[in-house]
Design a protein around this motif. Structure first.
Motif, PDB file in Angstrom:
ATOM      1  N   UNK A 167     -12.979   4.650 -12.007  1.00 45.11           N
ATOM      2  CA  UNK A 167     -11.925   3.840 -11.417  1.00 45.11           C
ATOM      3  C   UNK A 167     -10.597   4.072 -12.140  1.00 45.11           C
ATOM      4  N   UNK A 168     -10.635   4.061 -13.474  1.00 42.18           N
ATOM      5  CA  UNK A 168      -9.411   4.274 -14.254  1.00 42.18           C
ATOM      6  C   UNK A 168      -8.787   5.623 -13.953  1.00 42.18           C
ATOM      7  N   UNK A 208       0.846  -1.179   0.000  1.00 39.40           N
ATOM      8  CA  UNK A 208       0.000   0.000   0.000  1.00 39.40           C
ATOM      9  C   UNK A 208       0.879   1.225   0.000  1.00 39.40           C
ATOM     10  N   UNK A 209       0.449   2.199  -0.708  1.00 43.15           N
ATOM     11  CA  UNK A 209       1.175   3.436  -0.865  1.00 43.15           C
ATOM     12  C   UNK A 209       0.529   4.468   0.044  1.00 43.15           C
ATOM     13  N   UNK A 219      -0.295   6.847 -10.630  1.00 47.84           N
ATOM     14  CA  UNK A 219       0.566   7.232 -11.742  1.00 47.84           C
ATOM     15  C   UNK A 219       0.733   6.153 -12.790  1.00 47.84           C
ATOM     16  N   UNK A 220      -0.205   5.222 -12.842  1.00 46.62           N
ATOM     17  CA  UNK A 220      -0.154   4.179 -13.866  1.00 46.62           C
ATOM     18  C   UNK A 220      -1.563   3.678 -14.153  1.00 46.62           C
ATOM     19  N   UNK A 221      -1.685   3.018 -15.289  1.00 51.30           N
ATOM     20  CA  UNK A 221      -2.987   2.495 -15.680  1.00 51.30           C
ATOM     21  C   UNK A 221      -3.331   1.268 -14.846  1.00 51.30           C
ATOM     22  N   UNK A 222      -4.589   0.890 -14.872  1.00 48.33           N
ATOM     23  CA  UNK A 222      -5.016  -0.317 -14.163  1.00 48.33           C
ATOM     24  C   UNK A 222      -4.300  -1.554 -14.722  1.00 48.33           C
ATOM     25  N   UNK A 246      -9.009   3.668  -4.014  1.00 47.81           N
ATOM     26  CA  UNK A 246      -7.703   3.170  -4.460  1.00 47.81           C
ATOM     27  C   UNK A 246      -7.232   2.051  -3.538  1.00 47.81           C
ATOM     28  N   UNK A 247      -7.406   2.227  -2.245  1.00 50.57           N
ATOM     29  CA  UNK A 247      -7.031   1.172  -1.295  1.00 50.57           C
ATOM     30  C   UNK A 247      -7.849  -0.095  -1.549  1.00 50.57           C
ATOM     31  N   UNK A 248      -9.144   0.070  -1.802  1.00 48.28           N
ATOM     32  CA  UNK A 248      -9.991  -1.097  -2.093  1.00 48.28           C
ATOM     33  C   UNK A 248      -9.561  -1.753  -3.401  1.00 48.28           C
ATOM     34  N   UNK A 249      -9.215  -0.950  -4.398  1.00 49.94           N
ATOM     35  CA  UNK A 249      -8.727  -1.470  -5.673  1.00 49.94           C
ATOM     36  C   UNK A 249      -7.475  -2.310  -5.460  1.00 49.94           C
TER      37      UNK A 249
END
Length: 116
Positions: free
Chosen positions: A46-47, A6-7, A55-58, A15-18
């Motif tokens: 979401x995307x 986790x960041x 800073x990146x795609x899914x 984002x955390x759930x993703x």
């Protein structure tokens, strides 16, 4: 199975759930629509949030996590390269080997030999 990463920049619950969902389901085929449905949001939202926050795609994030899990499996288990590729939903060992080499700088067998 995968180590949780986790960041601290990810103060957004979505984002955390993703990230948690990806870690919990890394062995399944993950698509943006499927992830959005599981997280009860729209694919575009979401995307956008993942891209902005991480800073990146899914697909890029999923690929990175799969490579991290693959590297760990190569070091910590005696699973065959083919089994690891299959377990992490790669379309064959050759494709997995090519992707692993791109991300880790070594083919899986050399990586295992170097770090085991």
């Amino acid at each position: 199975m995968p180590q949780q990463l986790y960041d601290s920049r990810c103060d957004q619950p979505l984002v955390a759930m993703f990230m948690q969902y990806v870690d919990d389901n890394i062995q399944h085929r993950l698509t943006v629509p499927r992830l959005a449905e599981a997280l009860e949001t729209r694919p575009y939202i979401l995307s956008r949030i993942v891209n902005t926050s991480l800073g990146q795609t899914i697909p890029g994030y999923i690929r990175k996590r799969r490579m991290e899990v693959a590297a760990r499996l190569l070091i910590e288990t005696d699973y065959s390269i083919r089994a690891i590729a299959k377990r992490l939903c790669f379309n064959g060992q050759d494709y997995f080997t090519a992707q692993f080499r791109i991300h880790q700088g070594l083919p899986p067998s050399a990586y295992r030999h170097a770090y085991q």
